[in-house]
Motif scaffolding. Structure first.
Motif, mmCIF file in Angstrom:
data_model
loop_
_atom_site.group_PDB
_atom_site.id
_atom_site.type_symbol
_atom_site.label_atom_id
_atom_site.label_comp_id
_atom_site.label_asym_id
_atom_site.label_seq_id
_atom_site.Cartn_x
_atom_site.Cartn_y
_atom_site.Cartn_z
ATOM 1 N N LYS A 48 -3.251 1.585 -7.214
ATOM 2 C CA LYS A 48 -3.870 0.617 -6.298
ATOM 3 C C LYS A 48 -3.972 -0.758 -6.943
ATOM 4 O O LYS A 48 -3.831 -1.781 -6.274
ATOM 5 C CB LYS A 48 -5.246 1.113 -5.866
ATOM 6 C CG LYS A 48 -5.197 2.319 -4.935
ATOM 7 C CD LYS A 48 -6.586 2.724 -4.471
ATOM 8 C CE LYS A 48 -6.517 3.870 -3.470
ATOM 9 N NZ LYS A 48 -7.873 4.305 -3.011
ATOM 10 N N ILE A 99 -1.145 -3.392 -6.497
ATOM 11 C CA ILE A 99 -1.021 -4.208 -5.283
ATOM 12 C C ILE A 99 -1.418 -5.646 -5.577
ATOM 13 O O ILE A 99 -0.668 -6.593 -5.294
ATOM 14 C CB ILE A 99 -1.898 -3.628 -4.153
ATOM 15 C CG1 ILE A 99 -1.401 -2.226 -3.775
ATOM 16 C CG2 ILE A 99 -1.901 -4.553 -2.945
ATOM 17 C CD1 ILE A 99 -2.280 -1.525 -2.758
ATOM 18 N N ALA A 123 0.837 -1.203 0.000
ATOM 19 C CA ALA A 123 0.000 0.000 0.000
ATOM 20 C C ALA A 123 0.869 1.249 0.000
ATOM 21 O O ALA A 123 0.565 2.246 -0.683
ATOM 22 C CB ALA A 123 -0.931 -0.012 1.203
ATOM 23 N N ALA A 170 2.235 1.713 -3.463
ATOM 24 C CA ALA A 170 1.205 2.248 -4.352
ATOM 25 C C ALA A 170 0.980 3.732 -4.089
ATOM 26 O O ALA A 170 0.769 4.519 -5.025
ATOM 27 C CB ALA A 170 -0.095 1.471 -4.175
#
Length: 224
Positions: free
Chosen positions: A177, A180, A160, A163
């Motif tokens: 996102k 991920i 996360a 990202a």
């Protein structure tokens, strides 16, 4: 590892990679500095995963007397490397393929940046062993790749963060996102300890972490 051949992905490689890899240009310069600790002024350097030519150009500009053998499975990425290198291409020979396509050496140093995380452990170990065989005694190897703990909560936290860095660098939020899940599903990423253990199993010693940027780690190691 699937060679990168999609034209839009190839043409945007440099810009995209700089946005998702923290300190990419500094990583290249640090790698050049580490190689120069032991490589002579007329060194011959093996660059595995050389498509795009970004690190080759950085090394050649730092060390005008060095000569390079660059290996990559993608013909399209090798062509991009030629364009990226410009006049520096005179110091480089490019080879399409994997480690088995690399000259036997012996080399004064080697690099494998942003490549090993595409390889499952057994293939990764074989690649490291083949690099080891091609190096002179005492020569350095510099590697950098995705490397993070396998525990779900820790892994997800770092992905996360990675990202979020990409989004802060201009990558569309949805795409950032989406990376991920893509990394979790497609890349056989190892933990930092597993990466170090593989380097040792391949025969390398004097292994030091020099680069630690969100999900990316980099090590320098040496052939005894």
């Amino acid at each position: 590892m699937t060679p990168l051949s999609d034209p839009p992905a190839v043409s945007s490689y440099a810009e995209r990679t700089a946005r998702i890899v923290p300190g990419l240009r500094d990583l290249h310069r640090m790698t050049g500095v580490l190689l120069a600790e032991r490589a002579p002024a007329n060194a011959r350097i093996l660059v595995l995963g050389a498509g795009g030519g970004l690190e080759l150009k950085a090394f050649a500009e730092m060390q005008p007397g060095w000569h390079f053998e660059g290996v990559d499975p993608s013909a399209e990425m090798l062509e991009l490397a030629r364009k990226t290198l410009g006049p520096e291409a005179a110091h480089v020979r490019l080879h399409e393929g994997y480690i088995d396509s690399a000259p036997k050496g012996p080399f004064d140093g080697a690099t494998c940046l942003l490549t090993l995380h595409f390889l499952p452990p057994a293939e990764r170990l074989k690649t490291l062993q083949e690099i080891h065989l091609r190096l002179k005694p005492g020569a350095p190897l510099v590697v950098a790749q995705h490397s993070f703990p396998s525990e779900d909560t820790v892994r997800d936290r770092w992905l996360a963060r990675n990202a979020a860095f990409a989004a802060a660098s201009g990558v569309p939020v949805a795409q950032a996102k989406g990376s991920i899940a893509a990394i979790k599903e497609r890349l056989p990423v190892l933990s930092p300890q597993q990466d170090v253990d593989l380097l040792r199993e391949a025969g390398f010693t004097d292994i030091d972490l020099f680069y630690n940027a969100f999900t990316f780690k980099g090590w320098i190691a040496h052939r005894p």
